[in-house]
Design an enzyme around this catalytic site. Structure first.
Site, PDB file in Angstrom:
ATOM      1  N   HIS A 215      51.948  43.576  50.364  1.00 30.29           N
ATOM      2  CA  HIS A 215      51.927  43.416  48.906  1.00 30.29           C
ATOM      3  C   HIS A 215      52.743  42.187  48.502  1.00 30.29           C
ATOM      4  O   HIS A 215      52.318  41.394  47.657  1.00 30.29           O
ATOM      5  CB  HIS A 215      52.537  44.639  48.202  1.00 30.29           C
ATOM      6  CG  HIS A 215      51.765  45.901  48.360  1.00 30.29           C
ATOM      7  ND1 HIS A 215      52.368  47.091  48.709  1.00 30.29           N
ATOM      8  CD2 HIS A 215      50.452  46.180  48.174  1.00 30.29           C
ATOM      9  CE1 HIS A 215      51.456  48.049  48.743  1.00 30.29           C
ATOM     10  NE2 HIS A 215      50.283  47.526  48.430  1.00 30.29           N
TER      11      HIS A 215
ATOM     12  N   LYS B  48      45.505  59.794  45.386  1.00 32.52           N
ATOM     13  CA  LYS B  48      46.758  60.101  46.076  1.00 32.52           C
ATOM     14  C   LYS B  48      47.459  61.202  45.289  1.00 32.52           C
ATOM     15  O   LYS B  48      48.144  60.945  44.314  1.00 32.52           O
ATOM     16  CB  LYS B  48      47.627  58.854  46.191  1.00 32.52           C
ATOM     17  CG  LYS B  48      46.979  57.783  47.048  1.00 32.52           C
ATOM     18  CD  LYS B  48      47.824  56.540  47.120  1.00 32.52           C
ATOM     19  CE  LYS B  48      47.099  55.473  47.914  1.00 32.52           C
ATOM     20  NZ  LYS B  48      47.794  54.208  47.888  1.00 32.52           N
TER      21      LYS B  48
ATOM     22  N   ARG C 198      43.195  43.523  53.405  1.00 27.57           N
ATOM     23  CA  ARG C 198      43.825  43.586  54.711  1.00 27.57           C
ATOM     24  C   ARG C 198      42.795  43.513  55.831  1.00 27.57           C
ATOM     25  O   ARG C 198      43.035  42.950  56.878  1.00 27.57           O
ATOM     26  CB  ARG C 198      44.628  44.886  54.865  1.00 27.57           C
ATOM     27  CG  ARG C 198      45.809  44.991  53.928  1.00 27.57           C
ATOM     28  CD  ARG C 198      46.559  46.309  54.084  1.00 27.57           C
ATOM     29  NE  ARG C 198      45.679  47.456  53.865  1.00 27.57           N
ATOM     30  CZ  ARG C 198      45.430  48.410  54.764  1.00 27.57           C
ATOM     31  NH1 ARG C 198      45.985  48.384  55.941  1.00 27.57           N
ATOM     32  NH2 ARG C 198      44.614  49.396  54.477  1.00 27.57           N
TER      33      ARG C 198
ATOM     34  N   SER D 172      50.707  51.224  52.805  1.00 21.40           N
ATOM     35  CA  SER D 172      51.701  52.143  52.240  1.00 21.40           C
ATOM     36  C   SER D 172      51.608  53.513  52.898  1.00 21.40           C
ATOM     37  O   SER D 172      52.631  54.163  53.143  1.00 21.40           O
ATOM     38  CB  SER D 172      51.508  52.277  50.728  1.00 21.40           C
ATOM     39  OG  SER D 172      51.825  51.072  50.081  1.00 21.40           O
TER      40      SER D 172
END
Length: 162
Positions: A17, A41, A91, A129
């Site tokens: 990030h 989440k 990513r 994360s």
């Protein structure tokens, strides 16, 4: 003024990030890092306020980076703040599939808002994360995955959640 929004849940903020934030800050006049609630989440490690405070701490070295939070649609946040560009970090290839789908949906709803994809530094592309949360939950060090400033916060949070 060239202004962009870089959205995410940032639970927690990673070096990947930070790579996108740093590079965006070097290109655009103003970068708004927007902490969003991710409905997928269910149980975040950090509260919204904790994530905002962590981000404010790690971006304070950039004069043109600001941290905000929002609970609605990203395109609504962008419109409310006169932002026409969304920056999304990639990513890996699987990120592109989901990010492209989201960008196309956002374009259908708000054709005046563009999405810019930025590839994360390859040395950091494996960091997520969720990986950080999992490693930390098993007592593993996440040094080298997250900014050093937030290591004690992660360790304390994981310890208190056990």
């Amino acid at each position: 003024m060239n202004m962009v929004v870089y959205p995410g849940s940032f639970d927690p903020v990673t070096l990947g990030h930070m790579d996108i934030i740093k590079r965006s800050a070097g290109i655009f006049d103003r970068v708004v890092v927007c902490v969003l609630n991710n409905a997928a989440k269910k149980t975040p490690l950090f509260s919204m306020d904790e994530r905002v405070n962590m981000l404010k701490d790690v971006v304070k070295k950039y004069d043109n980076v600001y941290v905000e939070q929002y609970s609605g649609l990203l395109v609504d946040f962008a419109k409310e703040n006169d932002i026409r560009i969304i920056v999304r970090g990639l990513r890996e290839l699987t990120d592109f599939d989901s990010e492209l789908q989201m960008a196309q949906g956002n374009h259908m709803v708000s054709p005046d808002i563009e999405t810019l994809f930025m590839a994360t530094d390859p040395k950091l592309s494996f960091i997520s994360s969720s990986m950080v949360r999992e490693f930390a939950s098993y007592g593993r060090s996440v040094r080298g995955f997250v900014p050093d400033e937030i290591l004690p916060l992660i360790e304390s949070k994981v310890k208190n959640n056990q």
